[in-house]
Design a protein around this motif. Structure first.
Motif, PDB file in Angstrom:
ATOM      1  N   TYR A  53       0.792  -1.383   0.026  1.00 42.06           N
ATOM      2  CA  TYR A  53      -0.080  -0.135   0.045  1.00 42.06           C
ATOM      3  C   TYR A  53       0.778   1.338  -0.154  1.00 42.06           C
ATOM      4  O   TYR A  53       0.594   2.224  -0.832  1.00 42.06           O
ATOM      5  CB  TYR A  53      -0.759   0.096   1.255  1.00 42.06           C
ATOM      6  CG  TYR A  53      -1.452   1.536   1.583  1.00 42.06           C
ATOM      7  CD1 TYR A  53      -2.566   1.931   0.861  1.00 42.06           C
ATOM      8  CD2 TYR A  53      -0.951   2.282   2.453  1.00 42.06           C
ATOM      9  CE1 TYR A  53      -2.997   3.027   0.836  1.00 42.06           C
ATOM     10  CE2 TYR A  53      -1.419   3.438   2.667  1.00 42.06           C
ATOM     11  CZ  TYR A  53      -2.657   3.921   1.922  1.00 42.06           C
ATOM     12  OH  TYR A  53      -3.047   5.082   2.202  1.00 42.06           O
ATOM     13  N   TRP A  54       2.072   1.378   1.059  1.00 42.46           N
ATOM     14  CA  TRP A  54       2.727   2.429   0.811  1.00 42.46           C
ATOM     15  C   TRP A  54       3.495   2.576  -0.469  1.00 42.46           C
ATOM     16  O   TRP A  54       3.938   3.674  -0.681  1.00 42.46           O
ATOM     17  CB  TRP A  54       3.598   2.413   2.516  1.00 42.46           C
ATOM     18  CG  TRP A  54       2.988   2.785   3.400  1.00 42.46           C
ATOM     19  CD1 TRP A  54       2.460   1.885   4.378  1.00 42.46           C
ATOM     20  CD2 TRP A  54       2.536   3.915   3.875  1.00 42.46           C
ATOM     21  NE1 TRP A  54       1.804   2.509   5.582  1.00 42.46           N
ATOM     22  CE2 TRP A  54       1.680   4.052   5.012  1.00 42.46           C
ATOM     23  CE3 TRP A  54       2.452   5.209   3.318  1.00 42.46           C
ATOM     24  CZ2 TRP A  54       1.169   5.030   5.789  1.00 42.46           C
ATOM     25  CZ3 TRP A  54       1.971   6.327   3.927  1.00 42.46           C
ATOM     26  CH2 TRP A  54       1.271   6.149   5.011  1.00 42.46           C
ATOM     27  N   LEU A  55       3.942   1.643  -0.954  1.00 44.69           N
ATOM     28  CA  LEU A  55       4.660   1.866  -2.122  1.00 44.69           C
ATOM     29  C   LEU A  55       3.881   2.338  -3.256  1.00 44.69           C
ATOM     30  O   LEU A  55       4.119   3.264  -4.235  1.00 44.69           O
ATOM     31  CB  LEU A  55       5.138   0.273  -2.649  1.00 44.69           C
ATOM     32  CG  LEU A  55       6.412  -0.059  -1.772  1.00 44.69           C
ATOM     33  CD1 LEU A  55       6.702  -1.544  -2.054  1.00 44.69           C
ATOM     34  CD2 LEU A  55       7.661   0.626  -1.875  1.00 44.69           C
ATOM     35  N   VAL A  56       2.830   1.620  -3.283  1.00 45.27           N
ATOM     36  CA  VAL A  56       1.605   2.362  -4.550  1.00 45.27           C
ATOM     37  C   VAL A  56       1.307   3.665  -4.031  1.00 45.27           C
ATOM     38  O   VAL A  56       1.212   4.422  -5.130  1.00 45.27           O
ATOM     39  CB  VAL A  56       0.316   1.452  -4.507  1.00 45.27           C
ATOM     40  CG1 VAL A  56      -0.720   2.039  -5.115  1.00 45.27           C
ATOM     41  CG2 VAL A  56       0.604   0.067  -4.823  1.00 45.27           C
ATOM     42  N   VAL A  57       1.231   4.282  -2.854  1.00 45.26           N
ATOM     43  CA  VAL A  57       0.911   5.267  -2.551  1.00 45.26           C
ATOM     44  C   VAL A  57       1.815   6.701  -2.805  1.00 45.26           C
ATOM     45  O   VAL A  57       1.820   7.517  -3.401  1.00 45.26           O
ATOM     46  CB  VAL A  57       0.540   5.612  -1.051  1.00 45.26           C
ATOM     47  CG1 VAL A  57       0.434   7.237  -0.635  1.00 45.26           C
ATOM     48  CG2 VAL A  57      -0.975   4.988  -0.821  1.00 45.26           C
ATOM     49  N   GLY A  58       3.192   6.067  -3.055  1.00 49.62           N
ATOM     50  CA  GLY A  58       4.468   6.898  -3.280  1.00 49.62           C
ATOM     51  C   GLY A  58       5.754   6.761  -2.117  1.00 49.62           C
ATOM     52  O   GLY A  58       6.229   7.521  -2.500  1.00 49.62           O
ATOM     53  N   ALA A  59       5.381   6.050  -1.249  1.00 49.65           N
ATOM     54  CA  ALA A  59       6.653   6.157  -0.206  1.00 49.65           C
ATOM     55  C   ALA A  59       7.730   5.547  -0.759  1.00 49.65           C
ATOM     56  O   ALA A  59       7.742   4.635  -1.586  1.00 49.65           O
ATOM     57  CB  ALA A  59       6.047   5.192   1.033  1.00 49.65           C
TER      58      ALA A  59
END
Length: 134
Positions: free
Chosen positions: A97-103
């Motif tokens: 989730y965090w990688l998809v959001v842009g983290a």
């Protein structure tokens, strides 16, 4: 929110002479390539001297290494146990989730996620290897 924008466009205000979409750009970042609140996936250090233990966290890029975090995502124990294993626990759904959001993961976290097949593994290169003579 609509009342606030309409109050700003009231006669005599600074936005009254501007186009209807002029107020929409007030909350956008000044430069499109710069993100203000960048989230990073990184390690927080715990443990004691010569016996580290790390938590994988999602944190604001401006916060200190062991400072406040947004969410805990896993743990990493770099010291091998009795079976010569380094223990890593990951909450894969939340990391994705965090990688998809842009983290953005740090280099160490990217290596851990690469070994867990969440991210593509970076090719390893050793400087000391001689070239093959052909």
């Amino acid at each position: 929110m609509e009342r606030i924008i309409s109050a700003l466009r009231a006669p005599g205000s600074a936005l009254s002479s501007l186009s209807p979409q002029a107020g929409a750009g007030l909350l956008r970042p000044q430069a499109p390539g710069i993100q203000r609140n960048m989230v990073r996936l990184r390690l927080q250090r715990f443990g004691r001297t010569h016996l580290p233990f790390y938590r994988l966290v999602a944190a604001d890029a401006r916060s200190p290494r062991d400072g406040r975090c947004i969410e805990y995502l896993g743990t990493y124990n770099p010291k091998p146990n009795n079976h010569n294993e380094k223990i890593v626990t990951l909450n894969v759904d939340r990391i994705k989730y965090w990688l998809v959001v842009g983290a953005q993961p740090t280099d160490t976290v990217a290596k851990l996620l690469g070994s867990a097949n969440i991210l593509p593994a970076k090719p390893s290169f050793k400087w000391g290897e001689p070239r093959s003579k052909e």
